[in-house]
Motif scaffolding. Sequence first.
Motif, PDB file in Angstrom:
ATOM      1  N   ASN A   3      15.904 -40.511   8.804  1.00 59.34           N
ATOM      2  CA  ASN A   3      16.103 -41.290  10.023  1.00 59.34           C
ATOM      3  C   ASN A   3      14.938 -41.063  10.983  1.00 59.34           C
ATOM      4  O   ASN A   3      14.399 -39.962  11.046  1.00 59.34           O
ATOM      5  N   ARG A  20      13.057 -40.163  14.350  1.00 59.31           N
ATOM      6  CA  ARG A  20      13.406 -39.250  15.439  1.00 59.31           C
ATOM      7  C   ARG A  20      12.241 -39.152  16.397  1.00 59.31           C
ATOM      8  O   ARG A  20      11.085 -39.363  16.028  1.00 59.31           O
ATOM      9  N   SER A  57      22.000 -44.711  23.825  1.00 57.91           N
ATOM     10  CA  SER A  57      20.820 -45.227  23.126  1.00 57.91           C
ATOM     11  C   SER A  57      19.568 -44.736  23.837  1.00 57.91           C
ATOM     12  O   SER A  57      19.623 -44.308  24.991  1.00 57.91           O
ATOM     13  N   GLN A  86      17.578 -48.148  20.677  1.00 56.78           N
ATOM     14  CA  GLN A  86      18.082 -47.617  19.408  1.00 56.78           C
ATOM     15  C   GLN A  86      19.211 -46.655  19.717  1.00 56.78           C
ATOM     16  O   GLN A  86      19.059 -45.779  20.573  1.00 56.78           O
ATOM     17  N   PRO A  87      20.333 -46.777  19.031  1.00 55.69           N
ATOM     18  CA  PRO A  87      21.423 -45.817  19.222  1.00 55.69           C
ATOM     19  C   PRO A  87      20.987 -44.407  18.811  1.00 55.69           C
ATOM     20  O   PRO A  87      20.248 -44.220  17.839  1.00 55.69           O
ATOM     21  N   LEU A  89      21.875 -40.926  17.237  1.00 56.96           N
ATOM     22  CA  LEU A  89      22.843 -40.393  16.283  1.00 56.96           C
ATOM     23  C   LEU A  89      23.196 -38.936  16.575  1.00 56.96           C
ATOM     24  O   LEU A  89      24.356 -38.543  16.511  1.00 56.96           O
ATOM     25  N   LYS A 102      19.223 -44.166  15.089  1.00 62.11           N
ATOM     26  CA  LYS A 102      19.645 -45.108  14.054  1.00 62.11           C
ATOM     27  C   LYS A 102      18.445 -46.000  13.743  1.00 62.11           C
ATOM     28  O   LYS A 102      17.792 -46.506  14.657  1.00 62.11           O
TER      29      LYS A 102
END
Length: 141
Positions: A33, A35, A53, A66-67, A69, A88
């Motif tokens: 993912n 980061r 987000s 972007q959400p 996580l 995400k």
Amino acid sequence: MAINLIKLSVGTHDMAELTKWQTNARAKGPDGNPRHVTRMWPKREAELLDGGSIYWVVKGVLLCRQPILRLDEVRRADGIPRCGIVLKPGLIPVAPTARRPFQGWRYLAPEDAPVDLDPARRDDTPLPPKLSVALAEIGVL
């Protein structure tokens, strides 16, 4: 209630460049993912992880989000612990909004966040950021 972050995307000129950067191995965590690694750990972690987000400012215009996580501890060669904001994959376009430059990241309250663009328009060819802001300011976007 969720809180968001706002961050400058330094060195990118549009959402396509930000997407390309996030597919680079340097921008991904061990799980694949994207980061963003930052020096400071957010004190409002629980609120961020409750649906928050990260909103990206590109060339002075808030363009997408972007959400978030999770937050991971990251240690680089210098041994200093940092915060890895795990995101995400994929950018969600938002109503373009002009933003002044700032350092680091800032909290962004949900009521101050721009709305997501209509999903039917997400595949449209993006306009230049400055033009998007001008059109949004007069109520066209």
